[in-house]
Design a protein around this motif. Structure first.
Motif, PDB file in Angstrom:
ATOM      1  N   PHE A 388     -31.954  29.948  22.902  1.00  0.00           N
ATOM      2  CA  PHE A 388     -31.518  28.880  23.817  1.00  0.00           C
ATOM      3  C   PHE A 388     -30.151  28.373  23.390  1.00  0.00           C
ATOM      4  O   PHE A 388     -29.894  28.157  22.206  1.00  0.00           O
ATOM      5  N   GLN A 389     -29.294  28.176  24.366  1.00  0.00           N
ATOM      6  CA  GLN A 389     -28.028  27.526  24.045  1.00  0.00           C
ATOM      7  C   GLN A 389     -27.499  26.729  25.226  1.00  0.00           C
ATOM      8  O   GLN A 389     -27.743  27.055  26.389  1.00  0.00           O
ATOM      9  N   VAL A 390     -26.807  25.653  24.875  1.00  0.00           N
ATOM     10  CA  VAL A 390     -26.104  24.839  25.872  1.00  0.00           C
ATOM     11  C   VAL A 390     -24.665  25.338  25.913  1.00  0.00           C
ATOM     12  O   VAL A 390     -23.993  25.408  24.889  1.00  0.00           O
ATOM     13  N   SER A 561     -26.251  13.638  30.696  1.00  0.00           N
ATOM     14  CA  SER A 561     -27.456  14.253  30.152  1.00  0.00           C
ATOM     15  C   SER A 561     -27.669  15.598  30.829  1.00  0.00           C
ATOM     16  O   SER A 561     -26.997  15.933  31.800  1.00  0.00           O
ATOM     17  N   PHE A 562     -28.602  16.364  30.323  1.00  0.00           N
ATOM     18  CA  PHE A 562     -28.879  17.673  30.920  1.00  0.00           C
ATOM     19  C   PHE A 562     -30.316  18.076  30.624  1.00  0.00           C
ATOM     20  O   PHE A 562     -30.956  17.541  29.720  1.00  0.00           O
ATOM     21  N   MET A 563     -30.805  19.020  31.418  1.00  0.00           N
ATOM     22  CA  MET A 563     -32.181  19.483  31.295  1.00  0.00           C
ATOM     23  C   MET A 563     -32.214  20.999  31.207  1.00  0.00           C
ATOM     24  O   MET A 563     -31.450  21.685  31.894  1.00  0.00           O
ATOM     25  N   TYR A 577     -28.295  24.297  35.533  1.00  0.00           N
ATOM     26  CA  TYR A 577     -26.880  23.921  35.488  1.00  0.00           C
ATOM     27  C   TYR A 577     -26.680  22.549  36.096  1.00  0.00           C
ATOM     28  O   TYR A 577     -27.395  22.134  37.018  1.00  0.00           O
ATOM     29  N   ASN A 578     -25.729  21.838  35.527  1.00  0.00           N
ATOM     30  CA  ASN A 578     -25.405  20.477  35.942  1.00  0.00           C
ATOM     31  C   ASN A 578     -23.906  20.462  36.238  1.00  0.00           C
ATOM     32  O   ASN A 578     -23.089  20.567  35.323  1.00  0.00           O
ATOM     33  N   ILE A 585     -22.301  22.125  32.916  1.00  0.00           N
ATOM     34  CA  ILE A 585     -23.188  22.258  31.761  1.00  0.00           C
ATOM     35  C   ILE A 585     -24.276  23.267  32.120  1.00  0.00           C
ATOM     36  O   ILE A 585     -25.060  23.036  33.042  1.00  0.00           O
ATOM     37  N   PHE A 586     -24.317  24.374  31.404  1.00  0.00           N
ATOM     38  CA  PHE A 586     -25.368  25.371  31.583  1.00  0.00           C
ATOM     39  C   PHE A 586     -26.350  25.284  30.417  1.00  0.00           C
ATOM     40  O   PHE A 586     -25.937  25.155  29.257  1.00  0.00           O
ATOM     41  N   CYS A 587     -27.635  25.361  30.720  1.00  0.00           N
ATOM     42  CA  CYS A 587     -28.665  25.523  29.690  1.00  0.00           C
ATOM     43  C   CYS A 587     -29.256  26.915  29.884  1.00  0.00           C
ATOM     44  O   CYS A 587     -29.960  27.170  30.877  1.00  0.00           O
ATOM     45  N   LEU A 588     -28.954  27.804  28.967  1.00  0.00           N
ATOM     46  CA  LEU A 588     -29.333  29.214  29.086  1.00  0.00           C
ATOM     47  C   LEU A 588     -30.441  29.531  28.092  1.00  0.00           C
ATOM     48  O   LEU A 588     -30.364  29.161  26.923  1.00  0.00           O
ATOM     49  N   SER A 589     -31.464  30.241  28.562  1.00  0.00           N
ATOM     50  CA  SER A 589     -32.577  30.586  27.679  1.00  0.00           C
ATOM     51  C   SER A 589     -32.992  32.034  27.880  1.00  0.00           C
ATOM     52  O   SER A 589     -32.834  32.606  28.964  1.00  0.00           O
TER      53      SER A 589
END
Length: 623
Positions: A388-390, A561-563, A577-578, A585-589
């Motif tokens: 996981f990475q932001v 913030s981000f989820m 993505y936000n 802001i991407f949250c990739l998993s």
């Protein structure tokens, strides 16, 4: 059915696509079973508020048998706080609880304003049902299928009793915050109760980390819960937890070395020397049994997470509500807590008239302890496997996308398609959630971004340069296989189709809920094992269409913030993505155990894709 055929086109060979056309013709044609199943759904519509809701809820959530930690529950990260003393932790947490209680009072009075659509037929009222299923609710494990505890609203003018459960050092404490006979606790009184817990929890021995069981496989957790319920004390503990307004997890900070890796893009914010990816791990799963994963109750809809180093966030159980409802609630709580002035010490006599918080004591047998051990191993393996990475893309954001006269969501979806194609040379079934709240009990349908038009565009964008032997003067001329003008034409077509797909879904014309209904109707009308499902649902193409190796959603927030969440397939990616004004802001998993996925490589491909798109759209006459 015609939309379904088109959806499969980029995913199948020509022969496979011809085969599915024949299957569809047999299913949907005159005299086909599809027509009879459609009549069944029409009849069901007349009897129910929403013919699809129960089908959808069971298929997406309640029938799921794997652990919900990482696989289902999202985690949300807020900008870290600056706590200098234990009082700061207790005071801020008390304000969040007090704000949640005030919000619950609005819900109890059924006074939540009805929201309305702001675009695409603006003004339509939106269903608010899921907003009433966040506080005081809980998922319950079942051996075959899960169920939900949904708190009933009190009668008019009735003072509801409310309590919260605080989890600290893997132990649960019950704190009554409102009672019919004595009203509600004020901020100082809640703060005093929290200070008691923060002082008491570290002194406890023989800790029984029952919470880790909620991260186990659902059938195994259901069996464990059933055995726990045989003891009256355990039964009461479970009821207190499940009926609590919410859960607050007072965490220990994860070490900075946890998920230690080179983070791509802008650094964003940090808690101490911990980066955003580290913080996201804490909110999604807690860090494993050694850290905070037993300091959770993953079945609970809302778990607020507060760490002594200032890290703050949320882990939420997804079956009750979509992210938009939960985020709106939590951001409101945070804003209320932050707006209040800095408070002084809690007076020494505050709360002296109240009994101390009740520590929940569990009666556990050897089989229960073995289950806790087994569940811990399962959760730890999941935690270790999560890649996981932001990734903060800082090249541009919403403003540039809008200047190109493209929906920012459509823009990012096509960027994700290009990034995936650059890595794998093909597209995959892609899930993006689309709100269907214009319909009673509506939740989401699936926007499918892997369209034939997207495939044509990403192929053109990925063409290598081909050099010729022609020289003009002293310069060698490089020719592209596809001209920039043609790439732009293909881009416009892909945007047009993706925009229509998005609008179709939010207006109720998506295909996935309908396909699910036809499949479940076949089960309802032919419920014996001897009667197979129609070929449409047993052909490998159906599994391929629903194997979402790219599971995405736009998760907008009004704060910084981000989820994020985990992938839904072993070889897949999660990508939330936000979209902010000047960055994304991407949250990739992904999973480390996969030999084909890597969030680092995907982030790199995504950055290259977004930059290439900017070059294409910024060229002369390109926009």
């Amino acid at each position: 059915m015609q939309k379904y055929i088109k959806t499969l086109q980029p995913l199948l060979s020509e022969d496979e696509h011809e085969k599915i056309k024949k299957i569809v013709e047999k299913f949907a044609g005159e005299g086909g079973l599809g027509r009879k199943l459609q009549l069944y759904l029409l009849a069901r519509r007349e009897k129910l508020d929403n013919w699809a809701y129960e089908y959808w809820l069971k298929d997406l959530y309640l029938n799921y048998r794997e652990p919900i930690v990482i696989n289902s529950n999202p985690g949300m990260v807020f900008p870290p706080r600056k706590f200098t003393t234990i009082l700061d932790v207790a005071r801020f947490t008390a304000r969040l609880i007090d704000a949640a209680l005030s919000h619950k009072d609005i819900l109890n009075r059924k006074a939540l304003p009805i929201e309305r659509a702001t675009s695409r037929e603006p003004g339509q009222p939106l269903c608010m049902a899921q907003y009433y299923r966040i506080l005081g609710c809980c998922r319950l494990p079942g051996k075959v299928t899960d169920s939900q505890y949904v708190a009933e609203l009190p009668n008019d003018n009735e003072q509801a009793s409310e309590h919260v459960v605080i989890v600290c050092r893997n132990q649960q404490y019950c704190v009554p915050i409102q009672a019919g006979d004595r009203g509600r606790l004020n901020e100082d009184e809640i703060c005093a109760q929290l200070l008691y817990i923060l002082d008491d929890a570290p002194c406890q021995s023989n800790i029984t980390p029952v919470g880790i069981l909620t991260g186990w496989k659902r059938a195994l957790w259901a069996e464990a819960r059933e055995d726990l319920m045989r003891d009256e004390k355990n039964r009461r503990n479970l009821e207190l937890i499940e009926k609590s307004l919410l859960i607050v997890c007072l965490d220990e900070a994860l070490p900075a070395s946890f998920n230690c890796r080179l983070q791509k893009g802008g650094k964003g914010f940090m808690a101490g020397n911990r980066d955003e990816s580290n913080l996201a791990h804490q909110m999604i799963h807690g860090g494993g049994f050694q850290f905070n994963s037993a300091n959770r109750w993953f079945d609970k809809t809302v778990q607020l997470i507060i760490s002594g180093d200032g890290a703050c966030g949320l882990c939420y159980e997804h079956s009750m509500a979509e992210g938009v409802a939960v985020i709106q609630l939590i951001e409101n709580l945070w804003k209320q807590a932050e707006l209040l002035p800095t408070a002084s010490e809690v007076p020494s006599n505050v709360g002296s008239h109240l009994p101390p918080p009740e520590k929940l004591e569990w009666f556990l047998e050897a089989t229960d302890l073995k289950r806790i051990e087994d569940a811990s191993q399962v959760v730890d393996n999941l935690v270790k496997d999560l890649d996981f990475q932001v990734f903060r893309f800082t090249g541009y954001g919403k403003d540039f996308m809008k200047s190109c006269k493209v929906s920012p969501d459509v823009f990012v979806q096509l960027a994700l398609q290009l990034a995936y194609y650059k890595l794998y040379g093909k597209l995959t079934a892609t899930y993006e959630s689309a709100s269907t709240r214009r319909f009673l009990l509506g939740r989401v349908d699936c926007i499918r971004s892997a369209t034939p038009e997207a495939l044509e565009w990403v192929m053109a964008m990925s063409q290598p340069k081909e050099e010729t032997d022609y020289d003009i003067g002293n310069k060698k001329v490089t020719f592209h296989l596809v001209s920039d003008d043609r790439k732009y034409e293909l881009w416009c077509e892909a945007v047009k189709v993706q925009t229509k797909e998005m609008v179709d879904n939010i207006l109720g014309h998506g295909i996935d809920i309908h396909l699910l209904g036809l499949r479940e109707a076949a089960k309802d009308t032919c419920p014996t094992a001897a009667t197979p499902l129609p070929e449409l649902f047993t052909d490998p193409s159906y599994r391929l269409a629903n194997k979402f190796l790219l599971s995405t959603s736009q998760v907008s927030t009004s704060t910084n913030s981000f989820m994020g969440y985990g992938p839904v397939e072993p070889d897949g990616y999660g990508a939330s993505y936000n979209i902010k004004t000047d960055h994304i802001i991407f949250c990739l998993s992904a999973f480390w155990s996969s030999e084909v996925t890597s969030t680092s490589r995907f982030a790199q491909s995504l950055e290259e894709s977004l930059n290439a798109m900017q070059v294409l759209l910024n060229r002369p006459n390109g926009t």
